[in-house]
Design an enzyme around this catalytic site. Structure first.
Site, mmCIF file in Angstrom:
data_model
loop_
_atom_site.group_PDB
_atom_site.id
_atom_site.type_symbol
_atom_site.label_atom_id
_atom_site.label_comp_id
_atom_site.label_asym_id
_atom_site.label_seq_id
_atom_site.Cartn_x
_atom_site.Cartn_y
_atom_site.Cartn_z
ATOM 1 N N SER A 146 0.836 -1.192 0.000
ATOM 2 C CA SER A 146 0.000 0.000 0.000
ATOM 3 C C SER A 146 0.884 1.260 0.000
ATOM 4 C CB SER A 146 -0.881 -0.026 1.244
ATOM 5 O OG SER A 146 -1.671 1.119 1.252
ATOM 6 N N GLY A 147 0.600 2.136 -0.946
ATOM 7 C CA GLY A 147 1.350 3.389 -1.016
ATOM 8 C C GLY A 147 2.602 3.290 -1.874
ATOM 9 N N THR A 151 -1.536 2.564 -8.081
ATOM 10 C CA THR A 151 -2.617 3.291 -8.758
ATOM 11 C C THR A 151 -2.039 4.393 -9.650
ATOM 12 O OG1 THR A 151 -3.980 2.828 -6.858
ATOM 13 C CG2 THR A 151 -4.770 4.526 -8.345
ATOM 14 N N ASN A 196 -1.154 5.440 3.110
ATOM 15 C CA ASN A 196 -1.344 6.130 1.835
ATOM 16 C C ASN A 196 -2.556 7.044 1.950
ATOM 17 O OD1 ASN A 196 -1.654 6.893 -0.788
ATOM 18 N ND2 ASN A 196 -1.906 4.820 -1.615
ATOM 19 N N SER A 199 -5.373 5.629 -0.581
ATOM 20 C CA SER A 199 -5.207 4.184 -0.685
ATOM 21 C C SER A 199 -6.438 3.545 -1.329
ATOM 22 C CB SER A 199 -5.004 3.619 0.721
ATOM 23 O OG SER A 199 -4.835 2.242 0.637
ATOM 24 N N SER A 200 -6.173 2.677 -2.326
ATOM 25 C CA SER A 200 -7.289 1.987 -2.976
ATOM 26 C C SER A 200 -7.773 0.922 -2.012
ATOM 27 C CB SER A 200 -6.830 1.316 -4.266
ATOM 28 O OG SER A 200 -5.997 2.180 -4.978
ATOM 29 N N GLY A 429 -1.965 -4.121 -2.181
ATOM 30 C CA GLY A 429 -0.710 -4.821 -1.893
ATOM 31 C C GLY A 429 -0.796 -5.584 -0.588
ATOM 32 N N GLU A 431 -0.589 -6.583 3.049
ATOM 33 C CA GLU A 431 -0.795 -5.686 4.189
ATOM 34 C C GLU A 431 -0.550 -6.404 5.506
ATOM 35 O OE1 GLU A 431 -4.074 -2.362 2.793
ATOM 36 O OE2 GLU A 431 -4.677 -3.913 4.202
HETATM 37 N N1 LIG Z 1 5.293 8.019 -10.010
HETATM 38 C C1 LIG Z 1 4.954 8.808 -9.005
HETATM 39 N N2 LIG Z 1 5.292 10.096 -9.031
HETATM 40 C C2 LIG Z 1 4.952 10.909 -8.015
HETATM 41 N N3 LIG Z 1 4.285 10.520 -6.927
HETATM 42 C C3 LIG Z 1 3.911 9.238 -6.841
HETATM 43 C C4 LIG Z 1 4.223 8.313 -7.881
HETATM 44 N N4 LIG Z 1 3.732 7.128 -7.531
HETATM 45 C C5 LIG Z 1 3.144 7.302 -6.319
HETATM 46 N N5 LIG Z 1 3.242 8.559 -5.917
HETATM 47 C C6 LIG Z 1 2.744 9.137 -4.642
HETATM 48 O O1 LIG Z 1 2.464 8.085 -3.793
HETATM 49 C C7 LIG Z 1 1.103 8.107 -3.399
HETATM 50 C C8 LIG Z 1 0.586 6.695 -3.285
HETATM 51 O O2 LIG Z 1 0.531 6.112 -4.530
HETATM 52 P P1 LIG Z 1 -0.633 5.125 -4.943
HETATM 53 O O3 LIG Z 1 -1.941 5.633 -4.490
HETATM 54 O O4 LIG Z 1 -0.469 4.838 -6.374
HETATM 55 O O5 LIG Z 1 -0.251 3.878 -4.098
HETATM 56 P P2 LIG Z 1 -0.879 2.443 -4.195
HETATM 57 O O6 LIG Z 1 0.238 1.509 -4.452
HETATM 58 O O7 LIG Z 1 -1.983 2.438 -5.190
HETATM 59 O O8 LIG Z 1 -1.403 2.221 -2.759
HETATM 60 P P3 LIG Z 1 -2.675 1.421 -2.291
HETATM 61 O O9 LIG Z 1 -2.358 -0.014 -2.375
HETATM 62 O O10 LIG Z 1 -2.856 1.905 -0.918
HETATM 63 O O11 LIG Z 1 -3.770 1.854 -3.181
HETATM 64 C C9 LIG Z 1 0.389 8.889 -4.438
HETATM 65 O O12 LIG Z 1 -0.738 9.537 -3.935
HETATM 66 C C10 LIG Z 1 1.458 9.884 -4.859
HETATM 67 O O13 LIG Z 1 1.474 10.974 -3.970
HETATM 68 MG MG LIG Z 2 -3.928 2.296 -5.089
#
Ligand SMILES: Nc1ncnc2c1ncn2[C@@H]1O[C@H](COP(=O)(O)OP(=O)(O)OP(=O)(O)O)[C@@H](O)[C@H]1O
Ligand SMILES: [Mg+2]
Length: 1074
Positions: A146-147, A151, A196, A199-200, A429, A431
């Site tokens: 997560s994070g 996404t 996050n 977070s999705s 992811g 957790e």
């Molecule tokens: N390529 C990137 N460039 C800039 N910031 C990023 C990038 N990837 C992620 N982030 C930052 O990290 C944060 C978390 O990313 P994201 O929501 O994609 O995580 P996730 O893997 O989908 O988490 P979860 O499993 O909780 O959904 C985003 O809100 C953004 O601020």
């Molecule tokens: Mg996500």
């Protein structure tokens, strides 16, 4: 310089089969082997970059430290992407990087992996190209905790496709809908967690469908297990789903009033459990605008949107419903206002709703019984209702989005096979929390399944490759997590089976009995531990109401408390609530809650089984596609840019299986390439294969590697490919290529320039020939035309000449016209210029009369012009000349010589005149004076005199004396000889005494003097020109004679018989004497 050469060669080399996405040329296969060899060279061309951009090239590839160090070095330089073969490892930068612009997208478009630094766009593009060229469905699996940025990565991929793929007609709306589905799903399915801020809280698999031209034409989303418990409970520091806060912050006052809401999240129990309704990184107001706009773009109708927000508001009201004890000690609702809003917003009967929240329906022996709920049960029922309403609405939302993304064209449906799909998996992811519940179990189970898929597919393709090529290799040891998957999902013996059994078996079942059952069935399994089963040291780390699963990614303690309830709650609500909701006025609720649920006697599936089945379906979907992997890593827990927490990263590297992945890649051969491609790239290093190898490809490669001095353990030759074991071997070869490149480039340049110049020359030459031949053709045609014309003219001319004397007829009309024309042209060129010019071209017979007319007209014109130009003095001169001509022309020998000499006004100047004479003459002005010689009538003595002419008389003057005056009236005539002498005789009457008789004068300007005298005296016709002699009166009755003869010179003498003998000088034509 070195880099330059690399670029040049990369371009030259890949020109051979780097396809342009627009012209659909075949791509090299991108899955498995195809990608592997491309990656290798990409790394080579940018070896001087920070670290290695492909871990396969890491010398110390077994070292986790080296792996993490490489990640760290690149991360510090903002190089967040690194490959392991075809797998992209992405480290969350937690800051905006300037690497996602349109220009970047263009840079990665149609470019092979190895040519350019690692990027999510490179993966997107290669997947897309593989889809286009191989016509095989693709999927991109994005995983990470997560994070970690899953996404974000999936958004980048979608953005890339929407920006670079061609657009079918009318498909721009679809593109917008695809893009806009993300904010809507994020609003309803994402929440701020400790890890996050966005977070999705659900798993998402999205299919993007492409037509035969590669344009996106449709999409479909599968959602997995929304974390429903978040609706009613949030851990400290976390929030509920974004949409609740967005509605309260962004919704306008009218809407809020209608929904009975206040703009204050603190007022709602469901929003304050985590104690952080506001988050600095989130702007709920803006997000609200984005979401409502997105809903419109996707095509939600206004009534649907209204319904949707009614439901969201109803969940908030539901959270504020409070229970108390009634009079009959039954639990009842104490918050009437909330209840009223709730029944209104849900569109259900208030009383029925009240009953559903405070009672339960039991069925015993076929009979339905209604019994009241206790306070705790009522609270649980309320929360269950809230979770169910929200969860099912979310599913409805996804279904609606799918409807709007579905490709509706019949053509597509009838030829479905021809379209292709790229699937995007962005799933929660792995957790691990302090307290891990049913949802964490499901999430981690899902990750186990994905890891299983990853292992199977990567190993399988690798192994298949070696087998297909006949290369013997030792399988690499890696941890196969199938054992854990089996532990969870095995029929009858697996965790889920036991859970289902416990939930559905008749009789009392509780969390402890469930734990015991687990211990009985799974005890002794290497990956299952409970407090009871654990040995002393481990026992302390497992609670009494917990069990531990040793996942591939780590150990997780799950609490059994509530697991059973969750499983049932997930399975379905209590019948009462469903009964009420399926009669709702709200269309959405009626679709979400259906009467069959209550009436259906079939044993319903539990939540765990539903999840297991949906995962199995997902695996099926993914298995039939060509996968690409994006492995996301979170560098720190504090969401801080630039911070790289090694321990955290190490953990992720471990559980993502990246080291294993790398080992597998490296265990076999680091580099593989089809013979043809290998030979193509390196053939210049061996004289035997350069410039072309004509034998079998395998022999060519063997010759090449032999020449390069490869040791037998360094490489293997398969059926169609060469396998190189160590990167070092390839580096050496690459260096040799580097060293060779200048001369190759030179010879290529030379040949190319030669070829270019030759082609240019050929082109110019051909052009010249074309122009020449066209010009010559034109010239010849023109000349032929001229000749033909000339021949015709000559022919006509000759005919016309023959017929020239005939009347005008067709045969001679050309000749006559020509004659006329040429006469007129000659005339134009030779017109007389002066009145004296008498020349005139000879006219043809047919034009004699016209010529005469013309000549006359011409003369008249010339004369008129001449006359107009004459001045008065000249006119006078002319008149006198005319008179002279009249008198002397053809009469006197000296006349022709006098013609060109102008007559002057007077031959005497004023100083020649004697003043006395002038005084004597008084008013009679002298108009002409000329010196003369007077001969006495008798004796012929010569005496110098002046002859002066006035307007009425002439007078002979000797110095101051007027010797003789001759009135003009008295002048009878004037005689001159026909010769060239200057003698003249003025005849006057001799009977008049006043007059002295005739006067014999000799004058040098006799013609002028006689003319003037004749004019003034008006005796023009009285001038006699005598041939041989002139008689004159000497006195009354007496006359003298002057005889004229011609001689050498002028001689005047007295002859016989008293005649005056004048020998006149014979006129010399050149020197006339006047
Ligand atoms: N390529 C990137 N460039 C800039 N910031 C990023 C990038 N990837 C992620 N982030 C930052 O990290 C944060 C978390 O990313 P994201 O929501 O994609 O995580 P996730 O893997 O989908 O988490 P979860 O499993 O909780 O959904 C985003 O809100 C953004 O601020
Ligand atoms: Mg996500």
């Amino acid at each position: 310089m070195r880099v330059w050469w690399r670029c040049l060669f990369a371009v030259l080399w890949c020109c051979q089969y780097t396809p342009n996405p627009n012209n659909l040329q075949p791509y090299p296969p991108l899955g498995g082997e195809g990608r592997a060899h491309l990656v290798m060279e990409g790394t080579l061309t940018a070896r001087d970059r920070v670290g290695v951009q492909d871990f396969v090239l890491l010398e110390n590839y077994t070292s986790e430290a080296a792996f993490i160090e490489n990640l760290r070095r690149r991360f510090k330089e903002n190089l967040i992407y690194t490959y392991i073969g075809s797998v992209l490892v992405s480290v969350n930068p937690y800051k905006e990087l300037e690497i996602y612009s349109k220009a970047h997208m263009e840079r990665y478009r149609g470019v092979s992996f190895y040519e350019i630094s690692p990027h999510i766009y490179a993966v997107s593009d290669n997947t897309y190209r593989a889809l286009r060229t191989e016509r095989k469905d693709q999927c991109i699996l994005i995983s990470g905790e997560s994070g970690a940025g899953k996404t974000e990565a999936s958004k980048k991929i979608l953005q890339y496709y929407s920006a670079t793929c061609p657009i079918s007609d009318n498909m721009s709306t679809l593109r917008d809908r695809l893009l806009q589905s993300t904010p809507v799903l994020e609003a309803f399915g994402n929440a701020k967690t400790l890890r996050n801020d966005n977070s999705s809280r659900f798993g998402k698999y999205m299919d993007v469908q492409f037509d035969f031209r590669g344009a996106p034409i449709g999409g479909h989303i599968l959602n997995y297990l929304l974390e429903n418990t978040r609706v009613v409970h949030q851990n400290h520091g976390e929030r509920n789903f974004h949409i609740f806060y967005q509605l309260l912050e962004g919704g306008d006052q009218d809407l809020l009033s209608k929904l009975g809401l206040e703009r204050n999240a603190l007022k709602y129990h469901y929003l304050v459990k985590g104690c952080c309704p506001r988050v600095s990184s989130i702007n709920d107001k803006n997000d609200w605008r984005t979401v409502t706009k997105a809903l419109a773009v996707i095509g939600f109708r206004d009534e649907e949107v209204e319904d949707l927000f009614n439901i969201i508001a109803s969940v908030l009201h539901l959270g504020n419903i409070q229970f108390g004890e009634g009079q009959d000690e039954q639990t009842e609702i104490t918050t009437e206002t909330q209840h009223n809003y709730l029944s209104k917003l849900l569109g259900v009967d208030g009383v029925a709703l009240k009953d559903a929240l405070t009672h339960k329906k039991l069925t015993a022996k076929g009979e339905e019984m209604i019994s009241p709920l206790s306070f705790e049960q009522a609270v649980a029922a309320r929360d269950a209702l809230a979770k169910a309403v929200y969860g099912r609405t979310f599913t409805w939302l996804v279904a609606q989005i799918n409807k709007s993304l579905a490709f509706k064209d019949d053509v597509y449906n009838s030829s479905k096979g021809s379209s292709s799909v790229i699937g995007l998996l962005d799933i929660y992811g792995f957790e691990v929390f302090q307290h891990n519940s049913f949802e964490q179990f499901c999430i981690n189970y899902c990750n186990e399944k994905l890891q299983q898929l990853f292992i199977e597919l990567t190993l399988k393709s690798e192994q298949e490759d070696y087998e297909a090529e006949g290369i013997s290799w030792e399988p690499v040891k890696y941890f196969d997590n199938k054992i854990i998957c089996d532990l969870v999902e095995e029929k009858h013996k697996g965790f889920i089976a036991i859970l289902d059994e416990e939930c559905l078996r008749p009789g009392e079942s509780n969390d402890i009995s469930f734990l015991e059952k687990l211990e009985d069935t799974l005890g002794g399994h290497a990956h299952f531990v409970t407090h009871k089963l654990a040995n002393g040291k481990t026992r302390k780390t497992v609670g009494r109401e917990e069990f531990r699963l040793i996942h591939y990614a780590g150990e997780v303690n799950y609490s059994v408390s509530g697991k059973l309830d969750n499983n049932v709650v997930f399975m379905g609500l209590c019948d009462f609530s469903v009964q009420v909701l399926c009669q709702s006025d709200s269309q959405i609720l009626r679709e979400c809650f259906q009467r069959e649920e209550v009436t259906d006697q079939k044993r319903p599936e539990t939540a765990a089984t539903q999840f297991k089945n949906s995962l199995a379906k997902l695996m099926e979907i993914l298995m039939c596609k060509e996968p690409s992997y994006v492995r996301c890593i979170k560098p720190n827990d504090a969401k801080q840019p630039g911070r790289f927490d090694e321990a955290l990263v190490r953990h992720q590297v471990k559980y993502l299986g990246l080291m294993e992945n790398l080992r597998v890649r490296r265990a076999g051969f680091a580099y593989r390439r089809h013979y043809q491609a290998f030979l193509q790239r390196y053939k210049c290093l061996c004289p035997g294969t350069w410039p072309n190898w004509h034998g079998k490809l395998a022999d060519g490669v063997a010759t090449l590697v032999q020449h390069l001095g490869y040791k037998p353990e360094e490489y293997k030759l398969g059926k169609t490919k060469i396998f190189i074991r160590f990167p070092k071997t390839l580096f050496t070869t690459e260096d040799a290529l580097d060293a060779r490149r200048p001369s190759i480039a030179l010879s290529l340049q030379t040949s190319w320039r030669g070829y270019r110049e030759r082609s240019k020359y050929q082109r110019i030459r051909n052009a010249v020939l074309v122009i020449q031949s066209a010009w010559r053709g034109m010239k010849s045609r023109r000349r032929a035309r001229c000749r033909r014309h000339a021949a015709n003219v000559v022919r006509k001319f000759i005919k016309g000449f023959i017929y020239r004397h005939y009347e005008r007829c067709p045969e001679n009309e050309y000749f006559l016209d020509h004659q006329r024309f040429s006469f007129l042209m000659t005339l134009v060129r030779n017109m007389p210029k002066t009145v004296l010019d008498k020349s005139w071209p000879v006219p043809p017979p047919s034009l004699i009369e016209a010529s005469e007319h013309l000549r006359r007209m011409c003369m008249q014109n010339l004369m008129r012009a001449y006359c107009r130009r004459i001045q008065p003095e000249w006119k006078k001169q002319m008149e006198q000349k005319v008179v002279a001509s009249h008198i002397f022309k053809d009469q006197k020998e000296s006349y022709p010589h006098s013609v060109p000499r102008l007559f002057v006004a007077s031959r005497l100047n004023s100083e020649d005149f004697n003043l006395k004479v002038i005084q004597t003459l008084g008013n009679d002005k002298v108009k002409y004076g000329v010196p003369v010689t007077k001969y006495d009538r008798r004796g012929y003595k010569a005496r110098p005199r002046q002859l002066l002419l006035t307007s009425s008389f002439a007078v002979l003057v000797a110095e101051a004396k007027l010797k003789q005056r001759i009135d003009y009236t008295a002048l009878r005539s004037i005689s001159v000889s026909s010769l060239s002498d200057g003698f003249m005789v003025l005849h006057v009457p001799s009977e008049d005494n006043k007059q002295k008789s005739d006067v014999v004068l000799q004058c040098d300007h006799v013609i002028e003097a006689v003319t003037k005298l004749a004019c003034m005296a008006e005796k023009i016709n009285m001038v006699n020109v005598s041939q041989e002699s002139i008689r004159f009166a000497v006195a009354r009755g007496k006359e003298g004679v002057i005889d004229f003869t011609s001689g050498q010179e002028l001689k005047v003498s007295k002859g016989k018989k008293g005649h005056l003998l004048v020998v006149s000088q014979r006129m010399d034509k050149e020197e006339p004497v006047l």
